[in-house]
Design a protein around this motif. Structure first.
Motif, PDB file in Angstrom:
ATOM      1  N   UNK A 228       0.837  -1.188   0.000  1.00 16.08           N
ATOM      2  CA  UNK A 228       0.000   0.000   0.000  1.00 16.08           C
ATOM      3  C   UNK A 228       0.872   1.238   0.000  1.00 16.08           C
ATOM      4  N   UNK A 229       0.393   2.251  -0.661  1.00 15.81           N
ATOM      5  CA  UNK A 229       1.078   3.537  -0.689  1.00 15.81           C
ATOM      6  C   UNK A 229       0.102   4.579  -0.173  1.00 15.81           C
ATOM      7  N   UNK A 230       0.575   5.490   0.668  1.00 14.51           N
ATOM      8  CA  UNK A 230      -0.324   6.549   1.109  1.00 14.51           C
ATOM      9  C   UNK A 230      -0.499   7.534  -0.030  1.00 14.51           C
ATOM     10  N   UNK A 231      -1.672   8.055  -0.137  1.00 15.49           N
ATOM     11  CA  UNK A 231      -1.949   8.983  -1.217  1.00 15.49           C
ATOM     12  C   UNK A 231      -2.959  10.004  -0.778  1.00 15.49           C
ATOM     13  N   UNK A 232      -3.184  10.985  -1.599  1.00 17.65           N
ATOM     14  CA  UNK A 232      -4.135  12.039  -1.283  1.00 17.65           C
ATOM     15  C   UNK A 232      -5.472  11.785  -1.925  1.00 17.65           C
ATOM     16  N   UNK A 233      -5.885  10.554  -2.045  1.00 17.61           N
ATOM     17  CA  UNK A 233      -7.143  10.237  -2.717  1.00 17.61           C
ATOM     18  C   UNK A 233      -8.195   9.807  -1.737  1.00 17.61           C
ATOM     19  N   UNK A 234      -9.312   9.452  -2.268  1.00 17.37           N
ATOM     20  CA  UNK A 234     -10.425   9.022  -1.446  1.00 17.37           C
ATOM     21  C   UNK A 234     -11.588   9.947  -1.640  1.00 17.37           C
ATOM     22  N   UNK A 235     -12.756   9.517  -1.248  1.00 11.23           N
ATOM     23  CA  UNK A 235     -13.964  10.307  -1.439  1.00 11.23           C
ATOM     24  C   UNK A 235     -13.806  11.733  -0.974  1.00 11.23           C
ATOM     25  N   UNK A 236     -14.064  12.675  -1.842  1.00  8.67           N
ATOM     26  CA  UNK A 236     -13.973  14.084  -1.497  1.00  8.67           C
ATOM     27  C   UNK A 236     -12.560  14.585  -1.347  1.00  8.67           C
ATOM     28  N   UNK A 237     -11.570  13.829  -1.814  1.00  8.93           N
ATOM     29  CA  UNK A 237     -10.183  14.269  -1.732  1.00  8.93           C
ATOM     30  C   UNK A 237      -9.560  14.090  -0.367  1.00  8.93           C
ATOM     31  N   UNK A 238     -10.258  13.369   0.541  1.00  8.85           N
ATOM     32  CA  UNK A 238      -9.694  13.147   1.863  1.00  8.85           C
ATOM     33  C   UNK A 238      -8.488  12.229   1.772  1.00  8.85           C
TER      34      UNK A 238
ATOM     35  N   UNK B  46      -4.541   0.560  -7.833  1.00 10.07           N
ATOM     36  CA  UNK B  46      -5.022   1.934  -7.998  1.00 10.07           C
ATOM     37  C   UNK B  46      -3.997   2.771  -8.750  1.00 10.07           C
ATOM     38  N   UNK B  47      -2.752   2.638  -8.347  1.00 11.26           N
ATOM     39  CA  UNK B  47      -1.695   3.426  -8.981  1.00 11.26           C
ATOM     40  C   UNK B  47      -1.521   3.034 -10.444  1.00 11.26           C
ATOM     41  N   UNK B  48      -1.668   1.750 -10.737  1.00 12.06           N
ATOM     42  CA  UNK B  48      -1.533   1.291 -12.126  1.00 12.06           C
ATOM     43  C   UNK B  48      -2.687   1.776 -12.990  1.00 12.06           C
ATOM     44  N   UNK B  49      -3.841   2.044 -12.396  1.00 12.48           N
ATOM     45  CA  UNK B  49      -4.967   2.600 -13.153  1.00 12.48           C
ATOM     46  C   UNK B  49      -4.790   4.092 -13.407  1.00 12.48           C
ATOM     47  N   UNK B  50      -4.038   4.766 -12.555  1.00 12.36           N
ATOM     48  CA  UNK B  50      -3.833   6.208 -12.695  1.00 12.36           C
ATOM     49  C   UNK B  50      -2.619   6.556 -13.549  1.00 12.36           C
TER      50      UNK B  50
ATOM     51  N   UNK C 185     -11.538   8.418 -15.387  1.00 11.86           N
ATOM     52  CA  UNK C 185     -12.296   7.719 -14.345  1.00 11.86           C
ATOM     53  C   UNK C 185     -11.623   7.878 -12.988  1.00 11.86           C
ATOM     54  N   UNK C 186     -10.314   7.777 -12.966  1.00 11.09           N
ATOM     55  CA  UNK C 186      -9.593   7.907 -11.698  1.00 11.09           C
ATOM     56  C   UNK C 186      -9.774   9.296 -11.099  1.00 11.09           C
ATOM     57  N   UNK C 187      -9.753  10.321 -11.947  1.00 10.46           N
ATOM     58  CA  UNK C 187      -9.975  11.691 -11.441  1.00 10.46           C
ATOM     59  C   UNK C 187     -11.381  11.812 -10.874  1.00 10.46           C
ATOM     60  N   UNK C 188     -12.368  11.278 -11.588  1.00 13.53           N
ATOM     61  CA  UNK C 188     -13.752  11.360 -11.107  1.00 13.53           C
ATOM     62  C   UNK C 188     -13.904  10.636  -9.774  1.00 13.53           C
ATOM     63  N   UNK C 189     -13.392   9.427  -9.692  1.00  9.97           N
ATOM     64  CA  UNK C 189     -13.555   8.629  -8.478  1.00  9.97           C
ATOM     65  C   UNK C 189     -12.798   9.206  -7.295  1.00  9.97           C
ATOM     66  N   UNK C 190     -11.705   9.902  -7.549  1.00 14.64           N
ATOM     67  CA  UNK C 190     -10.942  10.503  -6.447  1.00 14.64           C
ATOM     68  C   UNK C 190     -11.798  11.495  -5.670  1.00 14.64           C
ATOM     69  N   UNK C 191     -12.645  12.219  -6.380  1.00 10.04           N
ATOM     70  CA  UNK C 191     -13.424  13.275  -5.733  1.00 10.04           C
ATOM     71  C   UNK C 191     -14.893  12.913  -5.530  1.00 10.04           C
ATOM     72  N   UNK C 192     -15.305  11.723  -5.959  1.00 10.68           N
ATOM     73  CA  UNK C 192     -16.711  11.332  -5.835  1.00 10.68           C
ATOM     74  C   UNK C 192     -16.792   9.851  -5.479  1.00 10.68           C
TER      75      UNK C 192
END
Length: 100
Positions: free
Chosen positions: A2-12, A20-24, A62-69
């Motif tokens: 696992x890698x820490x990242x700035x993603x997740x619902x609403x950018x949390x 996930x990283x390979x999809x982005x 899709x990854x951008x959309x899912x990161x914030x929604x």
């Protein structure tokens, strides 16, 4: 891993798995960025630094959309997951799903 990242619902703050990283990002465009034998990636995930990995063209939007929604992600995931659950094995049985 696992890698820490700035993603997740609403950018949390969130966690990004290797998948996930390979999809982005596209880790395999430049042969100098990916070592197939070990799976090691030489480019950086964040593209605002030197040697940044390019965006994965097919999945980036899709990854951008899912990161914030997170709701959009859950809806898309639900649809695919339900297809998997209802898919019959090649011999017409549910045997392929008994290990899920």
């Amino acid at each position: 891993s696992l890698q820490s990242g700035g993603g997740g619902g609403g950018g949390s703050p969130g966690i990004m798995t290797n998948s996930d990283m390979a999809l982005a990002r596209d880790f395999e465009t430049d042969p100098n960025d990916f070592v197939a034998e070990t799976g090691q990636v030489m480019c950086r995930f964040r593209t605002n630094r030197n040697n940044g990995c390019p965006h994965a063209e097919l999945t980036w939007d899709h990854m951008k959309e899912f990161k914030f929604d997170n709701g959009a992600f859950l809806e898309a995931f639900r649809d695919v997951f339900m297809k998997v659950l209802h898919h019959k094995g090649s011999n017409g049985t549910d045997a392929a799903l008994r290990h899920v």
